[in-house]
Design a protein around this motif. Structure first.
Motif, PDB file in Angstrom:
ATOM      1  N   PHE B  34       0.832  -1.195   0.000  1.00  0.00           N
ATOM      2  CA  PHE B  34       0.000   0.000   0.000  1.00  0.00           C
ATOM      3  C   PHE B  34       0.877   1.260   0.000  1.00  0.00           C
ATOM      4  CE2 PHE B  34      -3.969  -2.106   1.337  1.00  0.00           C
ATOM      5  CZ  PHE B  34      -3.478  -3.279   1.856  1.00  0.00           C
ATOM      6  N   TYR B  36       0.050   5.153   1.438  1.00  0.00           N
ATOM      7  CA  TYR B  36      -0.866   6.064   2.102  1.00  0.00           C
ATOM      8  C   TYR B  36      -0.302   7.481   1.975  1.00  0.00           C
ATOM      9  CZ  TYR B  36      -3.427   2.291   4.403  1.00  0.00           C
ATOM     10  OH  TYR B  36      -4.205   1.199   4.669  1.00  0.00           O
ATOM     11  N   GLN B  38      -0.616  11.445   3.775  1.00  0.00           N
ATOM     12  CA  GLN B  38      -1.069  12.231   4.926  1.00  0.00           C
ATOM     13  C   GLN B  38      -0.867  13.701   4.613  1.00  0.00           C
ATOM     14  OE1 GLN B  38       1.232  11.890   8.573  1.00  0.00           O
ATOM     15  NE2 GLN B  38      -0.582  12.223   9.825  1.00  0.00           N
ATOM     16  N   GLY B  43      -5.353  12.725   9.102  1.00  0.00           N
ATOM     17  CA  GLY B  43      -4.995  11.322   9.210  1.00  0.00           C
ATOM     18  C   GLY B  43      -4.501  10.788   7.872  1.00  0.00           C
ATOM     19  N   LEU B  44      -4.171   9.505   7.847  1.00  0.00           N
ATOM     20  CA  LEU B  44      -3.689   8.889   6.617  1.00  0.00           C
ATOM     21  C   LEU B  44      -4.851   8.470   5.732  1.00  0.00           C
ATOM     22  CD1 LEU B  44      -1.257   8.545   8.656  1.00  0.00           C
ATOM     23  CD2 LEU B  44      -0.654   6.529   7.308  1.00  0.00           C
ATOM     24  N   PHE B  89       3.476   7.325   2.958  1.00  0.00           N
ATOM     25  CA  PHE B  89       3.879   6.139   3.706  1.00  0.00           C
ATOM     26  C   PHE B  89       3.690   4.894   2.847  1.00  0.00           C
ATOM     27  CE2 PHE B  89       4.416   7.738   8.011  1.00  0.00           C
ATOM     28  CZ  PHE B  89       3.680   8.903   8.012  1.00  0.00           C
ATOM     29  N   LYS B  93       0.891  -5.387   4.265  1.00  0.00           N
ATOM     30  CA  LYS B  93       0.014  -6.127   5.159  1.00  0.00           C
ATOM     31  C   LYS B  93       0.302  -7.604   5.018  1.00  0.00           C
ATOM     32  CE  LYS B  93      -4.495  -6.634   4.713  1.00  0.00           C
ATOM     33  NZ  LYS B  93      -5.954  -6.430   4.771  1.00  0.00           N
ATOM     34  N   MET B  99      -0.431  -4.610   9.680  1.00  0.00           N
ATOM     35  CA  MET B  99       0.055  -3.618   8.720  1.00  0.00           C
ATOM     36  C   MET B  99       1.368  -3.040   9.248  1.00  0.00           C
ATOM     37  SD  MET B  99      -1.057  -2.162   5.787  1.00  0.00           S
ATOM     38  CE  MET B  99      -2.825  -1.923   5.783  1.00  0.00           C
ATOM     39  N   PHE B 101       4.196  -0.112   8.550  1.00  0.00           N
ATOM     40  CA  PHE B 101       4.392   1.137   7.832  1.00  0.00           C
ATOM     41  C   PHE B 101       5.868   1.507   7.747  1.00  0.00           C
ATOM     42  CE2 PHE B 101       0.106   2.709   7.294  1.00  0.00           C
ATOM     43  CZ  PHE B 101      -0.608   2.005   8.244  1.00  0.00           C
ATOM     44  N   GLY B 102       6.238   2.147   6.646  1.00  0.00           N
ATOM     45  CA  GLY B 102       7.551   2.755   6.557  1.00  0.00           C
ATOM     46  C   GLY B 102       7.585   4.030   7.377  1.00  0.00           C
ATOM     47  N   ALA B 103       8.745   4.676   7.388  1.00  0.00           N
ATOM     48  CA  ALA B 103       8.945   5.860   8.226  1.00  0.00           C
ATOM     49  C   ALA B 103       8.288   7.107   7.658  1.00  0.00           C
ATOM     50  CB  ALA B 103      10.432   6.100   8.427  1.00  0.00           C
ATOM     51  N   ARG B 106       8.455  12.961   3.409  1.00  0.00           N
ATOM     52  CA  ARG B 106       7.794  14.260   3.252  1.00  0.00           C
ATOM     53  C   ARG B 106       8.123  14.830   1.891  1.00  0.00           C
ATOM     54  NH1 ARG B 106       5.347  17.607   6.534  1.00  0.00           N
ATOM     55  NH2 ARG B 106       6.019  16.405   8.362  1.00  0.00           N
TER      56      ARG B 106
END
Lengths: 114, 111
Positions: B34, B36, B38, B43-44, B89, B93, B99, B101-103, B106
């Motif tokens: 995935f 995502y 933000q 939120g994401l 992000f 999953k 799930m 997530f990466g760091a 930005r």
């Protein structure tokens, strides 16, 4: 439709005060629920997750706790806040085998401990 | 355990530039992948996803292809806009529904 509500949106609390953040989900049953924290400029840290009422798993030991009193309600609490508890708190849900397979996130609560 | 690693950034681009945000994964099985997004103060939101090798996820001009041979899921967009400024992000999953997530990366797009 399925929605997730998170409140409050912003909170400023003094050190040592209690905390209660609430998250509710609508339009689905028996969701998996999650609390994440995002410190300034950092990634997501999973704090707690729950697969059912009263079932809470903690990922990180700390002065926070979580409870799930109802199927679609997830609460994040603290008895005494620390400065290091400041951050952006996100609630999320998922349902095994449903939807797009991802997590659905709330809009977040920005907590500042002063 | 299963994990994702993404380029940390920050990434700063001019409007209409080409975007690539790298993401690689480590998994014992065949996870779903995935991206995502933000936006500031929010939120994401799920941007796109892929569930098996060679799948291409796409949305809002963004694309990512599930590459099993390189264990990668790089995010690309041909022409970024100022409104694309956000944190992105990468996530996977695992079959047990966890799930990871990466760091986050930005992205800032300047006009």
């Amino acid at each position: 439709s399925q929605t997730i509500h998170q409140w409050p949106a912003t909170l400023v609390q003094p050190v040592g005060s209690p905390l209660s953040l609430e998250c509710t989900v609508e339009g689905t049953s028996n969701p998996n629920l999650y609390w994440y924290r995002q410190a300034a400029g950092r990634g997501l840290q999973l704090l707690f997750y729950s697969v059912g009422i009263g079932q809470i798993s903690s990922e990180v030991p700390q002065n926070l706790s979580a409870s799930r009193p109802q199927d679609r309600q997830f609460i994040l609490s603290s008895k005494k806040l620390l400065l290091s508890d400041s951050g952006f708190y996100l609630c999320a849900w998922s349902v095994w085998g449903q939807g797009d397979g991802g997590y659905t996130f709330g809009s977040g609560t920005r907590l500042t401990v002063v | 355990g299963d994990s994702v690693t993404q380029m940390e950034g920050p990434v700063t681009l001019s409007e209409e530039a080409f975007l690539t945000i790298n993401c690689t994964y480590t998994a014992t099985g065949y996870p779903s992948l995935f991206w995502y997004v933000q936006y500031p103060g929010e939120g994401l939101q799920l941007l796109l996803k892929a569930t098996k090798a060679d799948d291409k996820g796409s949305n809002k001009g963004f694309e990512a292809t599930y590459r099993k041979e390189t264990t990668s899921f790089h995010l690309e967009k041909g022409s970024v806009q100022v409104s694309d400024s956000a944190v992105y992000f990468c996530a996977l999953k695992a079959p047990n529904n966890d799930m990871r997530f990466g760091a986050g990366t930005r992205l800032t797009v300047k006009p």
